[in-house]
Design a protein around this motif. Structure first.
Motif, PDB file in Angstrom:
ATOM      1  N   LEU A 137       0.838  -1.204   0.000  1.00 43.47           N
ATOM      2  CA  LEU A 137       0.000   0.000   0.000  1.00 43.47           C
ATOM      3  C   LEU A 137       0.872   1.253   0.000  1.00 43.47           C
ATOM      4  CD1 LEU A 137      -2.954   1.033   0.218  1.00 43.47           C
ATOM      5  CD2 LEU A 137      -2.611   1.147   2.670  1.00 43.47           C
ATOM      6  N   SER A 141       1.262   4.273  -2.783  1.00 39.59           N
ATOM      7  CA  SER A 141       0.852   5.624  -2.390  1.00 39.59           C
ATOM      8  C   SER A 141       1.996   6.633  -2.433  1.00 39.59           C
ATOM      9  CB  SER A 141       0.276   5.598  -0.968  1.00 39.59           C
ATOM     10  OG  SER A 141      -0.757   4.662  -0.872  1.00 39.59           O
ATOM     11  N   ILE A 142       3.220   6.157  -2.438  1.00 37.95           N
ATOM     12  CA  ILE A 142       4.343   7.095  -2.368  1.00 37.95           C
ATOM     13  C   ILE A 142       4.579   7.719  -3.751  1.00 37.95           C
ATOM     14  CG2 ILE A 142       6.281   5.483  -2.804  1.00 37.95           C
ATOM     15  CD1 ILE A 142       7.604   6.754  -0.306  1.00 37.95           C
ATOM     16  N   PRO A 143       4.624   9.034  -3.836  1.00 38.42           N
ATOM     17  CA  PRO A 143       4.902   9.626  -5.152  1.00 38.42           C
ATOM     18  C   PRO A 143       6.353   9.303  -5.543  1.00 38.42           C
ATOM     19  CG  PRO A 143       4.380  11.329  -3.502  1.00 38.42           C
ATOM     20  CD  PRO A 143       4.481  10.043  -2.774  1.00 38.42           C
ATOM     21  N   PHE A 145       8.466  10.615  -7.466  1.00 36.45           N
ATOM     22  CA  PHE A 145       9.450  11.700  -7.523  1.00 36.45           C
ATOM     23  C   PHE A 145       9.928  12.084  -6.125  1.00 36.45           C
ATOM     24  CE2 PHE A 145       6.319  15.052  -6.598  1.00 36.45           C
ATOM     25  CZ  PHE A 145       5.143  14.477  -7.043  1.00 36.45           C
ATOM     26  N   TRP A 146       9.048  11.932  -5.130  1.00 39.66           N
ATOM     27  CA  TRP A 146       9.476  12.217  -3.748  1.00 39.66           C
ATOM     28  C   TRP A 146      10.413  11.119  -3.249  1.00 39.66           C
ATOM     29  CZ3 TRP A 146       7.583  10.396   1.363  1.00 39.66           C
ATOM     30  CH2 TRP A 146       8.124  11.141   2.417  1.00 39.66           C
ATOM     31  N   ARG A 198       0.444  -7.497  -4.941  1.00 37.60           N
ATOM     32  CA  ARG A 198      -0.999  -7.664  -4.723  1.00 37.60           C
ATOM     33  C   ARG A 198      -1.585  -8.723  -5.669  1.00 37.60           C
ATOM     34  NH1 ARG A 198      -4.315  -2.198  -3.454  1.00 37.60           N
ATOM     35  NH2 ARG A 198      -3.818  -2.105  -1.264  1.00 37.60           N
TER      36      ARG A 198
ATOM     37  N   ILE B 225      -1.674  12.571  -6.883  1.00 39.76           N
ATOM     38  CA  ILE B 225      -0.286  12.337  -7.308  1.00 39.76           C
ATOM     39  C   ILE B 225      -0.053  12.992  -8.674  1.00 39.76           C
ATOM     40  CG2 ILE B 225       1.389  10.594  -8.046  1.00 39.76           C
ATOM     41  CD1 ILE B 225       0.711   8.918  -5.787  1.00 39.76           C
ATOM     42  N   ALA B 228       0.323  16.693  -8.255  1.00 39.79           N
ATOM     43  CA  ALA B 228       1.643  16.986  -7.668  1.00 39.79           C
ATOM     44  C   ALA B 228       2.723  16.803  -8.729  1.00 39.79           C
ATOM     45  CB  ALA B 228       1.891  16.068  -6.471  1.00 39.79           C
ATOM     46  N   GLY B 266       6.323  16.082   0.465  1.00 47.32           N
ATOM     47  CA  GLY B 266       6.233  14.702  -0.007  1.00 47.32           C
ATOM     48  C   GLY B 266       5.501  13.822   0.994  1.00 47.32           C
ATOM     49  N   ALA B 267       5.816  14.052   2.283  1.00 49.12           N
ATOM     50  CA  ALA B 267       5.166  13.254   3.327  1.00 49.12           C
ATOM     51  C   ALA B 267       3.656  13.523   3.315  1.00 49.12           C
ATOM     52  CB  ALA B 267       5.767  13.591   4.689  1.00 49.12           C
ATOM     53  N   ILE B 269       1.799  14.469   0.709  1.00 45.55           N
ATOM     54  CA  ILE B 269       1.187  13.797  -0.459  1.00 45.55           C
ATOM     55  C   ILE B 269       1.015  12.310  -0.139  1.00 45.55           C
ATOM     56  CG2 ILE B 269       1.462  13.195  -2.916  1.00 45.55           C
ATOM     57  CD1 ILE B 269       3.318  15.652  -3.166  1.00 45.55           C
ATOM     58  N   PHE B 270       2.069  11.720   0.393  1.00 42.94           N
ATOM     59  CA  PHE B 270       2.050  10.295   0.723  1.00 42.94           C
ATOM     60  C   PHE B 270       0.887   9.978   1.681  1.00 42.94           C
ATOM     61  CE2 PHE B 270       3.972   6.984   3.661  1.00 42.94           C
ATOM     62  CZ  PHE B 270       3.706   5.919   2.829  1.00 42.94           C
ATOM     63  N   VAL B 273      -2.597  10.427  -0.002  1.00 43.47           N
ATOM     64  CA  VAL B 273      -2.836   9.372  -1.000  1.00 43.47           C
ATOM     65  C   VAL B 273      -3.109   8.042  -0.298  1.00 43.47           C
ATOM     66  CG1 VAL B 273      -1.732   8.041  -2.829  1.00 43.47           C
ATOM     67  CG2 VAL B 273      -1.571  10.513  -2.842  1.00 43.47           C
ATOM     68  N   ILE B 274      -2.342   7.764   0.738  1.00 47.20           N
ATOM     69  CA  ILE B 274      -2.576   6.503   1.473  1.00 47.20           C
ATOM     70  C   ILE B 274      -3.973   6.550   2.112  1.00 47.20           C
ATOM     71  CG2 ILE B 274      -1.810   6.650   3.909  1.00 47.20           C
ATOM     72  CD1 ILE B 274       0.166   4.434   3.272  1.00 47.20           C
ATOM     73  N   ASN B 277      -6.442   5.739  -0.577  1.00 44.46           N
ATOM     74  CA  ASN B 277      -6.317   4.323  -0.950  1.00 44.46           C
ATOM     75  C   ASN B 277      -6.941   3.417   0.118  1.00 44.46           C
ATOM     76  OD1 ASN B 277      -5.130   4.416  -3.481  1.00 44.46           O
ATOM     77  ND2 ASN B 277      -3.068   4.581  -2.663  1.00 44.46           N
ATOM     78  N   LEU B 278      -6.703   3.755   1.389  1.00 41.89           N
ATOM     79  CA  LEU B 278      -7.282   2.951   2.481  1.00 41.89           C
ATOM     80  C   LEU B 278      -8.803   3.047   2.466  1.00 41.89           C
ATOM     81  CD1 LEU B 278      -4.884   3.752   5.467  1.00 41.89           C
ATOM     82  CD2 LEU B 278      -5.302   1.492   4.502  1.00 41.89           C
ATOM     83  N   ASP B 281     -10.190   1.104  -0.573  1.00 37.43           N
ATOM     84  CA  ASP B 281     -10.176  -0.344  -0.326  1.00 37.43           C
ATOM     85  C   ASP B 281     -11.299  -0.732   0.636  1.00 37.43           C
ATOM     86  OD1 ASP B 281      -8.072  -0.734  -2.006  1.00 37.43           O
ATOM     87  OD2 ASP B 281      -6.543  -0.954  -0.447  1.00 37.43           O
TER      88      ASP B 281
END
Lengths: 315, 292
Positions: A137, A141-143, A145-146, A198, B225, B228, B266-267, B269-270, B273-274, B277-278, B281
């Motif tokens: 997950l 979710s991690i971009p 580029f970051w 997944r 994302i 960004a 960045g943190a 955005i992360f 986004v998470i 996503n959570l 789901d």
């Protein structure tokens, strides 16, 4: 089999035609008159008229499209304003760089995603499964580029282990080429590893509950043999076809990765073209990416048939 | 009111599909965490003008690239702007871009999918071929190309992302319509002479809504994302207006001198986004009738 491939190729033709209409229409979205921009500050009426004739801008739009398509079919996607080189030559120069990056990313994705997916399925509902799911997950979710920036900060700036940017062609200097590509490949492969994990987990779970696996266990086969030989071999089919599709995605995902690590590939080409208003290159890259993507779709379909005996029998 | 609706509405509240889905969602810890993250950032974004924070565009030349401290909780950037203030205002741009671009994709994509699936025939053929063509173009490349040709701005980035995401909703809706359009209740509605529009609105749309909602939630994550990414490339939010992507674009030039400039956006955005996503789901599990 050949007739199947031919049929699939025929189906791709209307798709490609629609894409070509879209790519051609992009230039019509440009605000203002492109000829005025090309004519410079003096805007000499004779120059403007010459440019209109040269680029057939006095013709009706459908005729302009027909000319553009005719040239594109002969491999003429226009000339880059920035480099004065044919767009197809530029694409040909940059594509091998991105393909190397994509192949290395796939290797990372396979090496991380598939074992993680198998383990998560075998150890379903255990701490290992939960950790694998959280990692997947996070990977999704991690971009990227970051992630790239953070890796440069840690691995290059603080630890000094790998170069932060640059590129060496593989056939000139294989070792340094791999070294410069390690971080970008990991960054690009990370999200794919998550997707593969997944899918592998879900494919393995459906196979592991099948009757023939219960029979294999009842026969007293070792768990390793049951998992790797009996289960994974049957679960691998959707994973292989998915990989072919992901490879096409990788070409697109390379845009940001190449930008961060200053890799002179396909992705950087489109970004540089955007900022230098080199619209013929932008159009060319979009068209070539779409063709590549359709090809990978075709390969995925063919692989599915080749690997699946039931599908083969139905051909 | 039809018999089907009477039966559904006369059922005890706890047995209605919505109540059941809500109960399942509440029991899903991951979805709740996702919802909490989204709520946190949404509240921050909405209350940005009311919060006692610095001007996000206010420069302070005596506080250039200051590390996090009591005065500047998240540090300052290359021209002395408060990163915390820019992060909070940047949340507005990111969330707005995520939600609006998906709204564009849904508002255009769903009707096309409904028409394509419901009527079939040549309309379906045309819409399907065009959808397939757009699906063959990688999402980010299409968005970059559209944003480049439309011109760099947050609005154009949202339009570009929305249009690039639209084919996903056309295909999803069409598939869902095909699976419900021959159900007895739709046949029944047809047999009593209801108009196509009424059948689609009253009987088809509510039954294809759940997967669209799930896909929209997950797509917001992708859109955030993408926004960004476009802002990072200079094709989204334009300076000096803050956005997480454009903050990262500047930050990458000062990695060794001011790493905090890159860490926080960045943190954020992360995390957002998470969160989506959570929640996506969780919604998928909660709305899946097979798991009822």
């Amino acid at each position: 089999m050949y007739s199947y491939i031919a049929k699939r190729l025929l189906v791709a033709i209307p798709t490609l035609l629609i894409i070509s209409v879209f790519v051609f229409s992009l230039q019509k979205l440009l605000p203002g008159d492109p000829v005025l921009a090309m004519a410079g500050e003096e805007r000499d009426p004779q120059v403007i008229e010459y440019l209109r004739e040269k680029y057939r801008l006095n013709d009706p739009v459908p005729i302009q499209y027909a000319h553009w398509l005719g040239s594109a079919l002969q491999g003429d996607l226009g000339i880059s304003l920035r480099t004065n080189l044919p767009v197809l030559t530029l694409v040909g120069q940059k594509l091998p760089v991105t393909i190397q990056l994509a192949i290395m990313s796939m290797i990372f994705a396979f090496a991380i995603g598939i074992p993680m997916g198998i383990l998560a399925a075998v150890k379903k509902n255990t701490a290992l499964d939960y950790i694998a799911n959280v990692v997947a997950l996070s990977g999704l979710s991690i971009p990227n580029f970051w992630l790239g920036i953070m890796l440069i900060l840690l691995v290059s700036v603080n630890l000094g282990w790998l170069p932060a940017s640059g590129y060496r062609p593989f056939f000139e200097d294989p070792l340094n080429s791999i070294k410069t590509m390690l971080m970008p490949a990991f960054v690009l492969g990370n999200a794919l590893a998550a997707t593969l994990m997944r899918h592998t987990r879900s494919a393995m779970l459906s196979v592991l509950s099948a009757d023939y696996i219960r029979t294999a266990r009842a026969k007293g086969l070792s768990e390793r043999k049951v998992v790797l030989e009996h289960s994974f071999r049957n679960a691998v089919l959707p994973i292989v076809t998915l990989s072919a599709l992901l490879f096409g995605e990788l070409l697109a995902g390379a845009v940001l990765t190449e930008q961060i690590f200053t890799i002179p590939g396909f992705g950087k080409l489109i970004v540089d073209a955007v900022f230098t208003r080199d619209y013929a290159v932008v159009q060319g890259v979009v068209l070539c990416t779409a063709i590549g993507f359709i090809l990978m779709n075709l390969i995925a379909d063919v692989l599915y048939v080749v690997l699946n005996p039931r599908m083969r029998a139905n051909l | 009111m039809t018999t089907v609706e009477q039966v559904v509405l006369s059922a005890p509240a706890s047995q209605r599909p919505q109540s059941r889905a809500w109960r399942k969602l509440k029991a899903n810890k991951g979805a709740l965490v996702g919802l909490a993250i989204i709520t946190f950032f949404t509240v921050l974004a909405l209350t940005a003008p009311l919060l006692p924070i610095a001007d996000p565009n206010g420069t302070n030349w005596s506080a250039i690239r200051k590390a996090p401290s009591a005065a500047y909780w998240l540090g300052t950037d290359d021209i002395g702007r408060d990163i915390l203030a820019r992060m909070i205002w940047g949340a507005q741009a990111s969330l707005l871009a995520g939600v609006l671009s998906v709204a564009i994709a849904v508002v255009i994509g769903v009707p096309f999918g409904l028409v394509s699936g419901y009527f079939g025939g040549w309309i379906d053929q045309i819409i399907s071929r065009i959808t397939e063509a757009f699906l063959a173009m990688p999402f980010l490349i299409t968005a970059i190309a559209l944003a480049a040709f439309l011109g760099p701005s947050l609005m154009n980035a949202m339009i570009a992302i929305g249009l690039s995401a639209m084919p996903v909703f056309i295909r999803l809706t069409r598939g869902q319509v095909l699976s419900v359009k021959n159900e007895d209740y739709v046949e029944g509605a047809r047999s009593i002479g209801l108009r196509h529009y009424t059948i689609i609105k009253r009987y088809i749309l509510p039954n294809v809504f759940a997967p669209i909602l799930v896909q929209a939630t997950l797509m917001i994550a992708t859109a955030i994302i993408a926004e960004a990414s476009l802002s990072f490339l200079g094709l989204g939010q334009q300076p000096p207006a803050p956005s997480w992507g454009s903050m990262l674009n500047v930050a990458k030039n000062y990695l060794s001198q001011a790493p905090w400039m890159a860490m926080w956006p960045g943190a954020a955005i992360f995390l957002v986004v998470i969160g989506f996503n959570l929640l996506g789901d969780g919604l998928r599990d909660a709305l899946d009738p097979r798991e009822a």
